[in-house]
Design an enzyme around this catalytic site. Structure first.
Site, PDB file in Angstrom:
ATOM      1  N   GLY A  14      41.027  35.412  30.291  1.00  0.00           N
ATOM      2  CA  GLY A  14      42.187  36.302  30.181  1.00  0.00           C
ATOM      3  C   GLY A  14      43.296  35.643  29.375  1.00  0.00           C
ATOM      4  N   ARG A  75      35.332  37.317  26.640  1.00  0.00           N
ATOM      5  CA  ARG A  75      34.425  36.905  27.723  1.00  0.00           C
ATOM      6  C   ARG A  75      33.049  36.817  27.050  1.00  0.00           C
ATOM      7  NH1 ARG A  75      38.334  36.773  32.020  1.00  0.00           N
ATOM      8  NH2 ARG A  75      39.700  38.549  31.747  1.00  0.00           N
ATOM      9  N   ASP A 106      39.828  29.531  35.354  1.00  0.00           N
ATOM     10  CA  ASP A 106      38.779  28.932  36.158  1.00  0.00           C
ATOM     11  C   ASP A 106      37.390  29.041  35.512  1.00  0.00           C
ATOM     12  OD1 ASP A 106      38.353  27.701  38.621  1.00  0.00           O
ATOM     13  OD2 ASP A 106      37.403  29.534  39.355  1.00  0.00           O
ATOM     14  N   ASP A 131      47.185  33.655  36.683  1.00  0.00           N
ATOM     15  CA  ASP A 131      46.889  33.688  38.129  1.00  0.00           C
ATOM     16  C   ASP A 131      47.371  32.459  38.904  1.00  0.00           C
ATOM     17  OD1 ASP A 131      45.590  35.990  37.429  1.00  0.00           O
ATOM     18  OD2 ASP A 131      43.581  35.150  37.524  1.00  0.00           O
ATOM     19  N   ASP A 133      45.705  29.924  39.689  1.00  0.00           N
ATOM     20  CA  ASP A 133      44.707  29.632  40.723  1.00  0.00           C
ATOM     21  C   ASP A 133      43.891  28.378  40.414  1.00  0.00           C
ATOM     22  OD1 ASP A 133      43.443  30.675  38.530  1.00  0.00           O
ATOM     23  OD2 ASP A 133      42.124  32.011  39.639  1.00  0.00           O
ATOM     24  N   ARG A 175      43.645  38.056  40.846  1.00  0.00           N
ATOM     25  CA  ARG A 175      42.256  37.991  41.330  1.00  0.00           C
ATOM     26  C   ARG A 175      42.242  37.597  42.799  1.00  0.00           C
ATOM     27  NH1 ARG A 175      37.749  35.670  37.535  1.00  0.00           N
ATOM     28  NH2 ARG A 175      38.547  36.225  35.503  1.00  0.00           N
TER      29      ARG A 175
HETATM   30  P1  ATP Z   1      41.211  34.333  33.819  1.00  0.00           P
HETATM   31  O1  ATP Z   1      41.257  33.626  35.151  1.00  0.00           O
HETATM   32  O2  ATP Z   1      42.530  34.436  33.197  1.00  0.00           O
HETATM   33  O3  ATP Z   1      40.452  35.617  33.833  1.00  0.00           O
HETATM   34  P2  ATP Z   1      38.917  32.746  33.059  1.00  0.00           P
HETATM   35  O4  ATP Z   1      38.787  31.602  32.113  1.00  0.00           O
HETATM   36  O5  ATP Z   1      38.662  32.455  34.505  1.00  0.00           O
HETATM   37  O6  ATP Z   1      40.362  33.365  32.812  1.00  0.00           O
HETATM   38  P3  ATP Z   1      36.387  34.154  32.879  1.00  0.00           P
HETATM   39  O7  ATP Z   1      36.048  35.475  32.277  1.00  0.00           O
HETATM   40  O8  ATP Z   1      36.040  33.928  34.306  1.00  0.00           O
HETATM   41  O9  ATP Z   1      37.940  33.918  32.589  1.00  0.00           O
HETATM   42  O10 ATP Z   1      35.649  33.001  32.018  1.00  0.00           O
HETATM   43  C1  ATP Z   1      35.798  32.939  30.604  1.00  0.00           C
HETATM   44  C2  ATP Z   1      34.480  32.602  29.977  1.00  0.00           C
HETATM   45  O11 ATP Z   1      34.059  31.301  30.412  1.00  0.00           O
HETATM   46  C3  ATP Z   1      33.317  33.510  30.333  1.00  0.00           C
HETATM   47  O12 ATP Z   1      33.303  34.710  29.581  1.00  0.00           O
HETATM   48  C4  ATP Z   1      32.123  32.631  30.007  1.00  0.00           C
HETATM   49  O13 ATP Z   1      31.864  32.612  28.619  1.00  0.00           O
HETATM   50  C5  ATP Z   1      32.631  31.257  30.430  1.00  0.00           C
HETATM   51  N1  ATP Z   1      32.145  30.963  31.787  1.00  0.00           N
HETATM   52  C6  ATP Z   1      32.661  31.375  32.964  1.00  0.00           C
HETATM   53  N2  ATP Z   1      31.917  30.957  34.010  1.00  0.00           N
HETATM   54  C7  ATP Z   1      30.902  30.238  33.463  1.00  0.00           C
HETATM   55  C8  ATP Z   1      29.755  29.544  34.002  1.00  0.00           C
HETATM   56  N3  ATP Z   1      29.520  29.501  35.309  1.00  0.00           N
HETATM   57  N4  ATP Z   1      28.917  28.942  33.128  1.00  0.00           N
HETATM   58  C9  ATP Z   1      29.132  28.965  31.799  1.00  0.00           C
HETATM   59  N5  ATP Z   1      30.178  29.612  31.226  1.00  0.00           N
HETATM   60  C10 ATP Z   1      31.031  30.244  32.039  1.00  0.00           C
END
Ligand code: ATP
Length: 326
Positions: A14, A75, A106, A131, A133, A175
């Site tokens: 995000g 994503r 995260d 977030d 978090d 979230r």
């Molecule tokens: P926000 O908390 O603001 O939504 P975020 O970084 O947590 O941000 P996510 O969509 O959960 O957003 O993760 C971003 C990208 O990181 C995912 O689209 C994916 O490409 C990668 N990713 C997340 N989890 C994993 C995982 N377990 N293994 C490999 N890549 C991952």
């Protein structure tokens, strides 16, 4: 001595206000230290497809005040696969990138940790998410701006809430973390916050009613974190309509306005400090760490620790909110 000559940089997950300030800081600090910077577009997706250009100092001019991310974000389901991450690694080799700085939440950091251990590749992560978090940092880049957006919106809703003597449930992002809801409620003078951290232990609506919710007031505002654990603002509004029909209830879902806007001074400074520190850490030979802020000092946390642990809510905040909402 460091063997790093070129740093790759991406934003993922995000978007969050202040990501651009971090992109600027990493770019300028790297160039200041005689390193090359390669900007990777659209997060892990661009790493797989090779959407990469070299950044000079002027590529990051005039962006410190802009919300969103000039690198775009995405994503990327492929990065969750071994094959996808192998392609990403091949891109890095082809582009002669020696280390990565990833800015995201995260999920982004989880992906970074897996990739770093699979391919023995140096990565420094920066916490970029509204977030807040992420374990190991008092604040994430974007959180302060989102909080300020929330209180501005709640101040406006309060005008109509008190004119019509209504009860408003206002849903905020976060979230499964209640930081935006809890601190947003404190900062806007709301009566309560319904947060996922305690959603399974207590019936927060019952608590509100028991505490004399709305007895001494002609309107009430409750912030609800969007999480499935709370059920969201609509769930509570429906419950009140059924269980306490005497209340005139309304729901506002703040949605994506919380993501946008020019970053606050706090987020710009945090992003600038973390961005500069990320480059210094890589030059010093550190790898596979998250950089955060603790007691106004930059700190590093191993990926494994930052990802494995949930960041707890401070019970003092819950207490203050309760005391001040009588
Ligand atoms: P926000 O908390 O603001 O939504 P975020 O970084 O947590 O941000 P996510 O969509 O959960 O957003 O993760 C971003 C990208 O990181 C995912 O689209 C994916 O490409 C990668 N990713 C997340 N989890 C994993 C995982 N377990 N293994 C490999 N890549 C991952």
């Amino acid at each position: 001595m460091s063997e790093i000559k070129t740093i790759g940089l991406l934003t993922s997950g995000g978007d969050a206000p202040g990501m651009n300030a971090a992109v600027r800081a990493v770019t300028r600090a790297a160039i200041y230290n005689g390193l090359k910077v390669k900007a990777i577009y659209r997060g892990y997706k661009g790493l797989i497809t090779g959407e990469i250009i070299e950044f000079k100092t002027q590529n990051v001019s005039n962006i410190i005040q802009q919300g969103g991310t000039i690198l775009k974000t995405a994503r990327c389901a492929e990065f969750r696969t071994v094959e996808g991450r192998k392609q990403a690694y091949e891109t890095l080799i082809r582009e002669e990138i020696d280390a990565l700085v990833v800015i995201g939440g995260d999920g982004t950091l989880t992906g970074a940790r897996i990739f770093a251990s699979e391919h023995n590749f140096p990565i420094v992560g920066l916490p970029g998410t509204i977030d807040n978090d992420i374990f190991g940092t008092d604040s994430t880049i974007g959180y302060d701006t989102a909080l300020n957006t929330i209180i501005e919106a709640v101040d406006k809703i309060r005008d109509t809430a008190s004119s019509h003597e209504r009860l408003f449930f206002i849903e905020v992002m976060g979230r499964d973390a209640g930081f935006l809801a809890l601190n947003g409620a404190l900062a806007s003078g709301a009566e309560a916050a319904i947060i996922p951290e305690i959603a399974t232990e207590v019936d927060q609506l019952e608590d509100l009613i028991k505490n004399g919710f709305r007895k001494s007031k002609n309107s009430s505002i409750v912030l609800v974190a969007e999480s499935e654990l709370t059920g969201g603002a609509m769930h509570y509004a429906d419950r009140v309509k059924n269980e306490y029909p005497e209340y005139d209830v309304r729901v506002v879902i703040l949605g994506h306005i919380q993501r946008g806007g020019s970053p606050t001074a706090y987020d710009r400074i945090l992003a600038s400090r973390l961005g500069a520190a990320a480059v210094e850490s890589l030059i010093d030979g550190q790898r596979n760490i998250l950089l955060g802020i603790d007691d106004d000092q930059i700190v590093s946390v191993p990926f494994s620790k930052a990802i494995k642990n949930d960041k707890p809510i401070d019970p003092e905040l819950l207490k203050v909110l309760k005391v001040l909402s009588i």
